[in-house]
Design an enzyme around this catalytic site. Structure first.
Site, PDB file in Angstrom:
ATOM      1  N   ARG A 167       0.817  -1.217   0.000  1.00 20.69           N
ATOM      2  CA  ARG A 167       0.000   0.000   0.000  1.00 20.69           C
ATOM      3  C   ARG A 167       0.851   1.267   0.000  1.00 20.69           C
ATOM      4  O   ARG A 167       0.492   2.273   0.610  1.00 20.69           O
ATOM      5  CB  ARG A 167      -0.962   0.020   1.194  1.00 20.69           C
ATOM      6  N   SER A 174     -11.444  -0.516   3.027  1.00 20.98           N
ATOM      7  CA  SER A 174     -10.622  -0.787   4.211  1.00 20.98           C
ATOM      8  C   SER A 174     -10.087   0.528   4.772  1.00 20.98           C
ATOM      9  O   SER A 174      -9.341   1.230   4.098  1.00 20.98           O
ATOM     10  CB  SER A 174      -9.461  -1.712   3.849  1.00 20.98           C
ATOM     11  N   GLU A 176      -5.705   4.051   6.079  1.00 23.58           N
ATOM     12  CA  GLU A 176      -5.353   3.940   4.665  1.00 23.58           C
ATOM     13  C   GLU A 176      -5.786   5.165   3.869  1.00 23.58           C
ATOM     14  O   GLU A 176      -5.037   5.641   3.015  1.00 23.58           O
ATOM     15  CB  GLU A 176      -5.958   2.665   4.069  1.00 23.58           C
TER      16      GLU A 176
END
Length: 364
Positions: free
Chosen positions: A173, A252, A356
């Site tokens: 990520r 998420s 995130e």
């Protein structure tokens, strides 16, 4: 207050609004207005808008699909640039996507073309330009495995540059684009996919394999892989549906923690202390002796179950990793819930979850 730029002739064709609400441009449907909102539909318009903001010292917020943004209730005091460029180029197994292309639609087109490599990334909201920034991944695939080049505007050198995969610094990520968010504006992304005679890439994710009735490593028809992933995502509220408040989210909200050997040992001790000697948390090799564990598992085992919350921002009823707007929430409502979850997990297991989505004008 930032200076309000004087519109230049290079921007005469772009759509421009003032005191424009940003909430409708995000999947959370949260956030206050921008001083100025520009919508650019060509690379030239994107570059001109960025240069104008930079030359005038105006704060700039880039918006693609809005699926990874948490914008403060006070909005954004500057220019918000919505990148709405389009373009899907196909040459054999090579695919080039404009940054503004809707990602899930692009995945569907590659599957229709018989190309494997991103079929398990179906249903992920947002635009193609965001995928290299986050190194988007799900169900056993990451874009770093198939991206060959990223074409971007370099705000430091004022040039359009082509950055090969090896120089993108991809990790979980993360990428050089995320590490230096003020420097690059992604314009186009190039992929090298696989022609496997209508079959998918080898299925890597155990949940996907189970749903398909195959073993990990097997290949299945491309369309079946895509449809199965869409079904799995829908069951978790991870496919956008305006009628389903479980999808009023950023997917998420927290990344899966990656632990050093020492951190992992301390974590396992906390797990045994809290859940008993036989409790075994999820663990996946993350390279360099590190271990990745599950943020969703941590949240659940800390007492935050599906549907947790009594206010207008709650945990999804379908997935503990998604924080949602039930329709009347403010950004501050969302952040209060996120802070509660972070504090609860830290108290229970000694791990600090990291958000995130990108926060704008607010901090977790």
């Amino acid at each position: 207050m930032p200076k309000r730029p004087t519109p230049s002739r290079t921007l005469v064709h772009v759509q421009e609004l003032h005191d424009a609400p940003l909430a409708p441009l995000t999947t959370f449907r949260l956030g206050g207005p921008a001083t100025r909102l520009i919508t650019a539909t060509t690379d030239a318009e994107v570059i001109a808008a960025v240069r104008e903001a930079d030359d005038s010292g105006t704060p700039l917020l880039l918006i693609g699909g809005g699926s990874n943004l948490v914008i403060g209730d006070k909005g954004f005091a500057g220019t918000a640039l919505r990148i709405a460029t389009t373009g899907f180029g196909l040459d054999g197994t090579k695919v080039e996507l404009a940054a503004g292309e809707v990602w899930t639609d692009a995945v569907a087109r590659t599957v229709e073309a018989g190309l494997a490599g991103i079929e398990c990334l179906a249903g992920i909201p947002g635009s193609a330009g965001a995928t290299p920034i986050q190194n988007v991944g799900a169900y056993g695939q990451e874009v770093s495995s198939t991206i060959t080049e990223v074409i971007a505007y370099d705000r430091k050198t004022h040039e359009t540059v082509t950055i090969p995969n090896a120089e993108c610094a991809f990790s979980y990520r993360h990428s050089r684009f995320k590490a230096d968010p003020e420097r690059y504006v992604v314009l186009r992304v190039r992929f090298e996919l696989e022609d496997a005679d209508g079959l998918s890439a080898p299925v890597k994710y155990a949940e996907t394999a189970r749903a398909l009735g195959v073993e990990p490593g097997d290949r299945v028809p491309l369309a079946a892989a895509r449809e199965t992933v869409l079904g799995l995502r829908s069951g978790k509220g991870m496919v956008l549906d305006p009628e389903d408040h479980d999808t009023w989210s950023a997917g998420s909200f927290f990344t899966n923690p990656i632990l050093t050997e020492a951190e992992c040992a301390a974590f396992h001790a906390r797990v045994r202390e809290r859940l008993g000697a036989d409790a075994v948390p999820p663990a996946y090799p993350a390279g360099d002796g590190r271990t990745k564990t599950s943020a969703a598992w941590l949240i659940d085992k800390s007492g935050f179950t599906k549907g947790y919350g009594s206010g207008p921002a709650r945990i999804s009823t379908k997935h503990t990793l998604a924080l949602t707007n039930r329709g009347e929430a403010t950004t501050e409502d969302l952040l209060a819930l996120a802070r509660e979850v972070v504090a609860g997990v830290r108290d229970a297991f000694g791990i600090t979850l990291v958000n995130e989505p990108v926060t704008v004008g607010v901090e977790l």
